[in-house]
Design a protein around this motif. Structure first.
Motif, mmCIF file in Angstrom:
data_model
loop_
_atom_site.group_PDB
_atom_site.id
_atom_site.type_symbol
_atom_site.label_atom_id
_atom_site.label_comp_id
_atom_site.label_asym_id
_atom_site.label_seq_id
_atom_site.Cartn_x
_atom_site.Cartn_y
_atom_site.Cartn_z
ATOM 1 N N ASP A 177 0.848 -1.177 0.000
ATOM 2 C CA ASP A 177 0.000 0.000 0.000
ATOM 3 C C ASP A 177 0.897 1.244 0.000
ATOM 4 N N GLN A 179 0.227 4.219 0.312
ATOM 5 C CA GLN A 179 -0.135 5.230 1.304
ATOM 6 C C GLN A 179 0.578 4.998 2.636
ATOM 7 N N ALA A 180 1.090 3.773 2.846
ATOM 8 C CA ALA A 180 1.732 3.466 4.123
ATOM 9 C C ALA A 180 2.907 4.413 4.381
ATOM 10 N N HIS A 182 3.137 7.542 3.339
ATOM 11 C CA HIS A 182 2.529 8.801 3.768
ATOM 12 C C HIS A 182 2.078 8.716 5.223
ATOM 13 N N ALA A 183 1.488 7.573 5.566
ATOM 14 C CA ALA A 183 1.013 7.394 6.939
ATOM 15 C C ALA A 183 2.184 7.509 7.910
#
Lengths: 284, 330
Positions: A177, A179-180, A182-183
């Protein structure tokens, strides 16, 4: 039709093919390695482990095996250092560029091995581009040649094997993922921490499979060490060929080949277990 | 002092203007929804607040401080992603503790804060599970706990419920409201679901083509839509041209008007301002939706349960209050 029946029917052709072209020659090679060389017939009785004893006790062969191992190891590490960042950069590229650069990276695989290696010979040779450039830039007085050196063989091997690493790591990147990262950044992680704690665990399966492919191809490479390394810089594969075609000691060549295969398998299995234990969660 | 302020926030990709001079003040403790269709720039706006996308122009302020140049890691915002973005190789407890570890919170304090955060999202006892062992709703809760445990200045939610099935989504809406109230945190949520926005938000900002068309509390935005886009996007409406209304209702100067379906009443033929015929009738349980053939064209009408009703093909009268006609800007 039962499931078992369908299973055998569907995998039958492939199994037959592998049995014929892999298992039979392999078995014959193993058998040959147990025979005794004979000037008149090539090989024959008595059977024994004497060829293995000869290879493993002779410092000449040991040096060849150590060199093969070192070359494969350095090539794998170089492919890791080049290929992992390459895959990450490739992964972050946008549409037209990504395809273009993937093609550039896969380029070496599209060229026949002999042509590609002779190309490197032109670069490395005493009259080569590299030596001329070294003199022109004032690095050396005499043109430096990388022909018949470990450095030359390693560079040529890395060139052709790095795509395997890039593709393996890239595939691993595709699965996670995006987005991980960004997280992790929003939670306060810096660039290096994100790489170590988020990105690395995600690409470890790719690194593992890429390393296995690169290492085994480097350890068993023939054409590149034969052309760049020549007779002066023998590796296991070229030594085996030498025993078969020059010395005409087939059983000894077969023993070298079997030791190379078993050693390669042993190292890769150990590596696989080590990585899977260290990064257990990445493989689920 | 407003907690989050967007000033002239603009983002351009090549020639395309994705976000166009967005100005927005989100008060401390407020829950604001950025609502709009996909591609309207709402997610890009949120990503500029989070710091993942750099604004072409404009400023993001947190508690008055300009953070436009501050990297996401030092903005101190909690972000919840549409895909949850959990770390798959870490357990639930490790996921939630990640932000605390980055802040070098002592181990004992971190452990108790993780436990509190998991209790808040009702996941106590799941600490040792891995994300792949959780349902979508549970993963969503872990993502929330992970964002809240760092006590962020504000909570940013990017379509947090869109990957859940309908029933779970309703549950998580209630849960989100409760958590927002309990944590008393400023929150900005991006969604394309108008029902979700109306259920959760203190105020809704409706975006279209990179521009905020209207900002206000859900009731106000619903009852007094400023533009035809807002009227149409937020629930169902009847759009009427001023020319068509002449002689039927005392119209003002606006070129177009919105009339909500639930403001229409079906009456006996001959009564009301309009005569019409029921072309379609859809029973929806608590209400019934009618499509009416009228001189103004097809009109939608919603009648509550127990209001009698008409059958398809029946001639009816249609009544409404002129005050329910809302003028639209465009």
């Amino acid at each position: 039709m039962t499931t078992t029946w369908r299973f055998w029917l569907l995998s039958g052709p492939a199994l037959t093919f592998y049995a014929l072209v892999l298992l039979v020659p392999l078995g014959l090679t193993a058998l040959l390695s147990l025979q005794t060389a004979d000037p008149a017939t090539g090989a024959g009785a008595p059977l024994g482990l004497h060829n293995y004893a000869e290879v493993l006790s002779d410092s000449y062969f040991l040096e060849i095996f150590v060199r093969t191992l070192a070359l494969a190891l350095v090539t794998t590490i170089a492919c890791l250092l080049l290929g992992v960042p390459e895959a990450i950069i490739l992964h972050r590229m946008r549409a037209p560029w990504r395809g273009l650069f993937l093609l550039v990276i896969l380029g070496p695989l599209l060229i026949a091995v002999v042509v590609r290696t002779l190309g490197w010979a032109l670069v490395f040779g005493p009259q080569g581009v590299l030596g001329a450039a070294g003199v022109a830039l004032g690095w050396s007085r005499e043109p430096v040649s990388l022909m018949y050196t470990s450095a030359g063989v390693t560079i040529a091997l890395v060139h052709v094997l790095v795509p395997f690493m890039v593709v393996a790591v890239w595939a691993a990147l595709q699965r996670g993922d995006a987005q991980a990262e960004h997280a992790a950044a929003s939670l306060g992680a810096g660039g290096f921490t994100i790489f170590r704690r988020i990105l690395l665990p995600r690409i470890v399966p790719g690194i593992a499979s890429g390393s296995v492919v690169v290492f085994s191809l480097a350890a068993t490479a023939f054409a590149t060490p034969a052309i760049i390394g020549g007779r002066r810089l023998k590796v296991a594969a070229t030594a085996a060929q030498d025993e078969f075609l020059a010395t005409l000691n087939w059983p000894l060549g077969a023993a070298i080949a079997v030791i190379l295969l078993v050693g390669n398998l042993g190292i890769l299995l150990a590596y696989d277990r080590l990585v899977k234990r260290r990064f257990a969660e990445s493989f689920r | 002092m407003p907690e989050v302020a967007l000033e002239n926030l603009t983002r351009r990709y090549g020639a395309q203007l994705v976000v166009d001079r967005v100005n927005l003040l989100v008060a401390e403790g407020e829950f604001l929804c950025l609502l709009g269709p996909s591609g309207c720039g709402k997610t890009t706006t949120l990503q500029m607040v989070a710091g993942f996308v750099e604004p072409t122009l404009g400023t993001v302020r947190l508690a008055g401080r300009d953070v436009s140049q501050v990297p996401p890691a030092r903005r101190g915002l909690g972000v919840v992603f549409q895909s949850y973005a959990l770390f798959p190789h870490m357990s639930v407890a490790e996921n939630v503790a990640f932000g605390l570890a980055m802040r070098r919170v002592p181990r004992a304090e971190a452990a108790s804060r993780v436990a509190d955060a998991l209790a808040m999202v009702r996941l106590s006892g799941m600490e040792q599970r891995y994300p792949r062992q959780l349902s979508g709703g549970q993963q969503q809760r872990v993502a929330l706990a992970r964002a809240l445990v760092i006590r962020p200045q504000a909570l940013l939610l990017d379509e947090p419920l869109s990957n859940l099935d309908a029933k779970l989504r309703d549950e998580m809406q209630l849960e989100l409201r409760r958590i927002h109230r309990d944590a008393g945190i400023t929150a900005i949520m991006v969604t394309h679901d108008q029902g979700e926005a109306m259920a959760l938000a203190d105020r809704i900002a409706i975006m279209n083509a990179g521009v905020i068309e209207q900002v206000g509390p859900p009731e106000a935005v619903y009852d007094q839509p400023a533009t035809a886009f807002v009227a149409g996007f937020l629930g169902r409406t009847n759009l009427l041209d001023a020319a068509m209304l002449r002689g039927i209702a005392p119209a003002g100067t606006a070129p177009r008007w919105s009339l909500r379906p639930e403001r229409l009443r079906i009456t006996a033929p001959g009564e009301g301002q309009l005569a019409g015929r029921v072309s379609t009738r859809v029973f929806q349980g608590s209400q019934t939706l009618y499509e009416l053939d009228t001189p103004l064209g097809a009109l939608f009408c919603v009648q509550g349960a127990g209001s009698g009703g008409a059958s398809e093909g029946q001639a009816v009268g249609i009544a409404f209050d002129a005050a329910d006609l809302r003028p639209l800007a465009a």
